[in-house]
Design an enzyme around this catalytic site. Structure first.
Site, short mmCIF file in Angstrom:
data_model
loop_
_atom_site.label_atom_id
_atom_site.label_comp_id
_atom_site.label_asym_id
_atom_site.label_seq_id
_atom_site.Cartn_x
_atom_site.Cartn_y
_atom_site.Cartn_z
N THR A 46 0.82 -1.21 0.00
CA THR A 46 0.00 0.00 0.00
C THR A 46 0.86 1.26 0.00
O THR A 46 0.58 2.22 -0.73
CB THR A 46 -0.92 0.01 1.23
N THR A 47 1.93 1.25 0.80
CA THR A 47 2.80 2.42 0.91
C THR A 47 3.48 2.73 -0.41
O THR A 47 3.87 3.87 -0.67
CB THR A 47 3.83 2.18 2.03
N TYR A 109 -13.53 -3.35 -0.94
CA TYR A 109 -14.74 -2.83 -1.59
C TYR A 109 -15.85 -3.87 -1.72
O TYR A 109 -17.00 -3.59 -1.42
CB TYR A 109 -14.42 -2.23 -2.97
N TYR A 135 -2.63 -10.23 4.47
CA TYR A 135 -2.56 -8.84 4.92
C TYR A 135 -3.97 -8.39 5.28
O TYR A 135 -4.81 -8.21 4.40
CB TYR A 135 -1.94 -7.95 3.84
N ARG A 140 -8.71 -0.05 5.41
CA ARG A 140 -8.65 0.21 3.97
C ARG A 140 -9.60 -0.69 3.17
O ARG A 140 -10.07 -0.30 2.11
CB ARG A 140 -7.22 0.01 3.46
N LYS A 164 0.25 -10.25 8.02
CA LYS A 164 0.51 -8.87 8.42
C LYS A 164 -0.81 -8.34 8.98
O LYS A 164 -1.77 -8.14 8.25
CB LYS A 164 0.97 -8.03 7.23
N ILE A 206 6.03 -4.99 9.50
CA ILE A 206 6.22 -4.45 8.15
C ILE A 206 5.85 -2.98 8.25
O ILE A 206 4.70 -2.63 8.47
CB ILE A 206 5.38 -5.19 7.10
#
Length: 293
Positions: A46-47, A109, A135, A140, A164, A206
């Site tokens: 994501t980062t 979503y 993850y 999000r 994660k 992470i």
């Protein structure tokens, strides 16, 4: 899987002023992190603003990252999405050379049921040549991977080696630690709670802030993993304000502002993200200077 114990860093993707990928900046970032003694790197999580990169850009970034790393640290590739078939296709064509695992975020979503999440990851597991890290980031994705689903996947899919966890729920962390297979890895997905999660049995983090402060963060994580919380706590507390600033106006805008101050790369982001405000930038500059002085 000791290669994923300690500090992993979710790399930012540096951009030029015209929006193209800044490969010189990415080169400097990778070497900055290796010099900072982190344990492994995560490319295009994501980062890394993966959601705004096209397939050709992703392929080139993965190849470039593996080339610059040159086997010095373990590498993880972020490959996720909310279309299971597309994720599987992406994994099948992924050039695994230089990479040690895949990190795949839970579908966003669609808001699948727990059975849908299980079947999604089971299909990914069956398609991947590399070990898979789950993850879970409900903030999000708008859905949570329950402890029951996490541990069911851990038991049923042998190449799903860890998760994660960024749910922020210590009740959830406790349940995972109690019920998971012994060799399944719980990894913190949130910098502020990495140390307390390690006290429960997590094997590391992470990180976002590790992009800017790899040595300061990885020193604290290693002390925590040794059980030396007396030494780790002051280092943890010293990073609290910096960490808060990194997320005050969104990730990765905050950490890119710190990286610009450090001379690693510029702070451009791709829309719909925007850079931090002038006031926050000044505060980040001051705090980055204080910590790295």
């Amino acid at each position: 899987m000791n290669k994923f114990h300690g500090t992993g860093v979710a790399l930012v993707t540096p951009f030029n002023a015209d929006g193209t990928v800044d490969y010189d900046g990415l080169n400097r970032l990778i070497n900055h992190l290796i010099d900072g003694k982190v344990e492994y790197l995560v490319s295009l999580g994501t980062t890394g603003e993966a959601s705004t990169l096209n397939k050709e850009e992703k392929k080139k970034i993965w190849e470039f990252t593996a080339e610059v790393n040159n086997g010095r640290l373990p590498l993880v590739a972020g490959i996720g999405g909310n279309d299971t078939t597309e994720v599987i296709n992406s994994i099948k064509i992924f050039e695994t050379n230089g990479y040690d695992a895949i990190l795949s975020a839970s579908p966003y979503y669609n808001k699948p049921t727990q059975e849908g999440i299980y079947q999604h990851y089971k299909a990914i597991s069956e398609s991947s040549q590399l070990p898979v890290l789950l993850y879970n980031v409900p903030g999000r994705t708008a859905s949570n991977v329950s402890p029951e689903t996490t541990c069911r996947l851990a038991a049923d899919c042998k190449n799903i080696i860890g998760t994660k966890e960024a749910s922020g729920s210590f009740d959830q962390f406790n349940q995972i630690m109690r019920d998971k297979p012994a060799d399944f890895l719980l990894i913190s997905g949130d910098d502020p709670v990495a140390m307390p999660m390690i006290s429960l049995g997590a094997v590391g983090v992470i990180s976002v802030i590790g992009n800017a402060l790899p040595k300061q963060l990885s020193d604290m994580i290693r002390l925590s993993l040794k059980g030396d919380y007396t030494a780790a706590l002051p280092k943890h507390l010293d990073l609290i304000e910096f960490t808060r600033m990194m997320f005050a106006e969104g990730n990765p805008a905050g950490v890119k502002a710190a990286l610009k101050q450090l001379g690693v790369c510029d702070d451009y982001v791709r829309l719909p993200l925007v850079g931090v405000s002038d006031g926050l930038r000044k505060a980040i500059t001051a705090e980055t200077t204080r910590i790295t002085a």
